[in-house]
Scaffold this active site. Sequence first.
Site: not given
Ligand code: NAD
Length: 735
Positions: A443, A514
Amino acid sequence: MTDFTMQIDADGVAIVTWDVPGKSMNVLSREAFATVETLIDDALADDAVKGIVITSGKDSFAGGMDLNTLATIRQESGDDPAKGLFDFTMNGHRILRKLERAGMDPKTNKGGKPIACAIPGTCAGIGTEIALACHRRFMADNPKAKIGLPEILVGIFPGGGGTTRYSRMVGTMAAAPVLLEGRMLDPKKAKSAQLVDEVVPADDLLSRAKEWVLSAKDADIVKPWDQKGWKMPGGAPYHPAGFMTFVGASAMINGKTKGVYPAAKALLSSVYEGALVDFDTALKIEARWFTSVLMKPSSSAMIRSLFLNKEALEKGANRPAVEDQRVKKVGVLGAGMMGAGIAYVSANAGIEVVLIDAAQDAADRGRAHAEGILDKGMKRGKVTPEKKEQVLGRITATTDYAALEGCDLIVEAVFEDPGVKAEVTAKAEAQMLETGVFATNTSTLPITELATASARPEQFIGIHFFSPVDKMMLVEIIKGAHTGDIAVAKALDFVRQIRKTPIVVNDARFFYANRCIIPYINEGIRMVAEGVEPALIENAAKLVGMPLGPLQLVDETSIDLGVKIARATKAAMGDAYPDGAVDEVLFWMAGAGRLGRKSNAGFYEYDDTGKRGVIWPGLRDKHPVADTQPDLTEVQHRLLFAQVLEAVHAFEAGVLTDIREGDVGAILGWGFAPWSGGPFSWLDILGTPYAAERCDQLQAAFGDRFACPDLLREMAERNQSFYGRFGTGTGSKAA
Ligand code: NAD
């Protein structure tokens, strides 16, 4: 070939079939409506015809009116568009009334020909209104098919007699979910709601409708309102029960629409006034209210953004002309909140999914998330056990990157950390198809920079989902500096497969959505620091059509995330950073452990069950409310201009290249006042000269963040509108 054709069968039943050539769904054009009249006239005049069945040549019945028709009529009507729209509407009433009366004697109600409607599948808008004018409705027993009157959802209301007929059939209260909420019902529910009379096996649809036509008696085809002594079910306005209904409905509408959606109020007025007079006068009243709604800028803006342009974007208005890129196997990296949601929507669309996380239990939790959504669907009767098994069967949860073999798309959703993202990019690219596309769901991190970790930057792109993924309809596709056409087409085809709405933007800080929502939140917090009553800020936002006030929104997305974004923005902007006053409030809240909903404490109070209560009183202790408060419009203008000026800047900078995407993206992405049609539509409603003048006033009073963008200034000087100049989507800002 015409849209409607008629054949008279050996039993003397005229079968009128609606089948618009070259379209997957029937929509009604003005010309086709005229054909309906001719065919009905012919059938009624032909002694060999005993009755009529209206059906469809497709597996659905109709999608509704061709909404472009309304725009055409308005244009054709020159100086008096209201007259053109009213006459058009009254002509429709005349045709459907002719169908409903079916040649019967006006005094005795005898001698008419029975007309049934045989509905094979989905039926909406004018399709349903035609059906309601028939004497009996048969619908095929297809649980996926839906019938209803969803007009209210695009800012109008059923103006083809549907409002008057349906409210007279079931009463105002019972009609509310269909008319006021635009709810579409499956055949079983439609039968209990009396939208249809009989639900029959698809194979028997036509024969059952014919049987009824051949056996119907004179009395079977007279509508209740054409019979002596008819009374409105549930009571007309001056009946005690009716009085209560209208008082309640009026309060409910104002509570829900906050007075910004003219259509809901007009609909209720139409039912109320119509219930006091005879049926034909009621139709005229309906036509007047319908015309008045069509004449409001809000309704044209909503139709344009929420129907015409949304559909154009979904159909690939900005898709590069390359071959089909539909996804067969997708790899999702990171099974957290976003990854799990992306895996679910993909599997639900029939795509094979490999869901990878660093640890097996994390990957399993991601798959369990999909299971949870499916279980909820089962409880609500929307998902069958077989469907659940099929969808879950498509998701392989693993830690093994080798499982990505054969993937033609990867969507990465690991931690928001460039190092972690670079590592998984390389690992996945080593396994996936060489021709495949790698997408990141970041994001905040620039796509072009993340693409440096890719061996194939032209096949690298941003696909930005919103949370919760299964509910939010917008997907922002972000092109990096090197992203090629195939990657864009792949992302668009994927979004189409999962039935969401895409916008395509260029790479820049916070992309589009955003970028616009952050100034909204910041403006709200800034006002708290200035001593504006927090409840005024929140209510002003809701009264102008924002789904959540800025303080509630930051509680939902979490205050520590706000702090993180503020820190990163400050680091990137240095001295030019404008939001010090905002940070003071935000950092103090975070320091006090008030992180928003997730900590059960934020700008609002929450009880133990997580239910939101009042604004936290401690906020007013820290930032006392000033003796003099701004007026409502000023607060609203600050909150809206903060967003729309950012949208204009994004367009000026070429981040957005199509204002249609700017408007549709704003409504679906962050709920920007849908009644307005979106930020660019709202500026057009204000008129660019007034918008520019307002910028100058806000800038003088509150600072340079409200400075009029050059493009808006130039358009104001020429008295241009955004849709007048850029509306086709073909022109960029430079056109
Ligand atoms: P989260 O922390 O819930 O999930 C991230 C996952 O990635 C975790 O399960 C973690 O174990 C896994 N992970 C970390 N390192 C890893 C690796 N090396 N190999 C495999 N898996 C790995 O985070 P999220 O909220 O799901 O966000 C994930 C992405 O999406 C981020 O880039 C975030 O900026 C983006 N995003 C988030 C939102 C939101 O509202 N949360 C919205 C849009 C985009």
